[in-house]
Design a protein around this motif. Sequence first.
Motif, PDB file in Angstrom:
ATOM      1  N   PRO A 125     -38.213  91.422  11.157  1.00  0.00           N
ATOM      2  CA  PRO A 125     -39.296  91.050  10.260  1.00  0.00           C
ATOM      3  C   PRO A 125     -40.733  91.171  10.636  1.00  0.00           C
ATOM      4  N   GLU A 126     -40.704  90.513  11.925  1.00  0.00           N
ATOM      5  CA  GLU A 126     -42.084  90.530  12.755  1.00  0.00           C
ATOM      6  C   GLU A 126     -42.471  91.884  12.835  1.00  0.00           C
ATOM      7  N   ALA A 127     -41.644  92.920  12.904  1.00  0.00           N
ATOM      8  CA  ALA A 127     -42.152  94.254  13.228  1.00  0.00           C
ATOM      9  C   ALA A 127     -42.661  94.892  11.799  1.00  0.00           C
ATOM     10  N   ALA A 128     -42.428  94.364  10.659  1.00  0.00           N
ATOM     11  CA  ALA A 128     -42.970  95.190   9.762  1.00  0.00           C
ATOM     12  C   ALA A 128     -44.368  95.432   9.352  1.00  0.00           C
ATOM     13  N   ILE A 129     -44.812  96.468   9.024  1.00  0.00           N
ATOM     14  CA  ILE A 129     -46.227  96.814   9.101  1.00  0.00           C
ATOM     15  C   ILE A 129     -46.454  97.622   7.967  1.00  0.00           C
ATOM     16  N   LEU A 130     -47.856  97.578   7.319  1.00  0.00           N
ATOM     17  CA  LEU A 130     -48.197  98.230   6.257  1.00  0.00           C
ATOM     18  C   LEU A 130     -48.276  99.711   6.712  1.00  0.00           C
TER      19      LEU A 130
END
Length: 246
Positions: A125-130
């Motif tokens: 989840p920490e890798a999620a980016i806009l």
Amino acid sequence: MEKIVVIGLGLIGGSLALDLKKRGDFKVYGIDQNPSHVKKAIELGVIDAEITFSELSEADIVIIAVPVNIIPELTQKVLDQVSGETLVFDVGSVKNEICKSVENHSKRKNFVAAHPLAGTEFSGPEAAILNLFDEKVNIICEADKTDWRILDKAISIFKKLNMRIKMMNPVEHDRHIAYVSHLSHVSSFMLGKTVLEIEKNEQAIFDMASTGFASTVRLAKSSANTWTPIFLENKDNIIKSLNEYI
């Protein structure tokens, strides 16, 4: 406000959740077999809340973003649960087995087999980016087997993400993607492994390594939990591409 459920809160699932919350009138819920991923996704604002499989009948859209070896069985389970108006799509990078697994399902018309060609070497989840999907290609397989209203809904979602859409046969997809994506990951993993076996002093490697080495092995940071199933699911095409590369 439409209700989206994302199953699998890693890089792709999480980034889809973030972008759709930003770009549309959606409330985004999450499911993940790892409780810490759900907790972290809520903390980071990736999803609004957790949801259970028993509540999928209330979803307007379900996104399946789990390892490719799990997608076929999970997609059938999801289709069993959803309403007749729900859009269900996956984001797996191997498509033929997924398409075959649902070809006779009574709700096959609700399913879109998709593969957004986007990602980084990071996971969780920490890798999620806009903006991960901006100007990227999204391949849709067997579009003719999806109800046109459901397909229109999927295409509108992908357009919100600013993606370019390409239609492709799943067999051709898996063959082409073995060359343009899977082979580059294999070679990156093996270069990193080879150097680490020969050069036991890791600090010496980093002292000598230039930008060329760092660029070439960047993909070797990718999650083995994600890529091992991909290699196994598309092994025939990958072996052919590897033989030609060698």
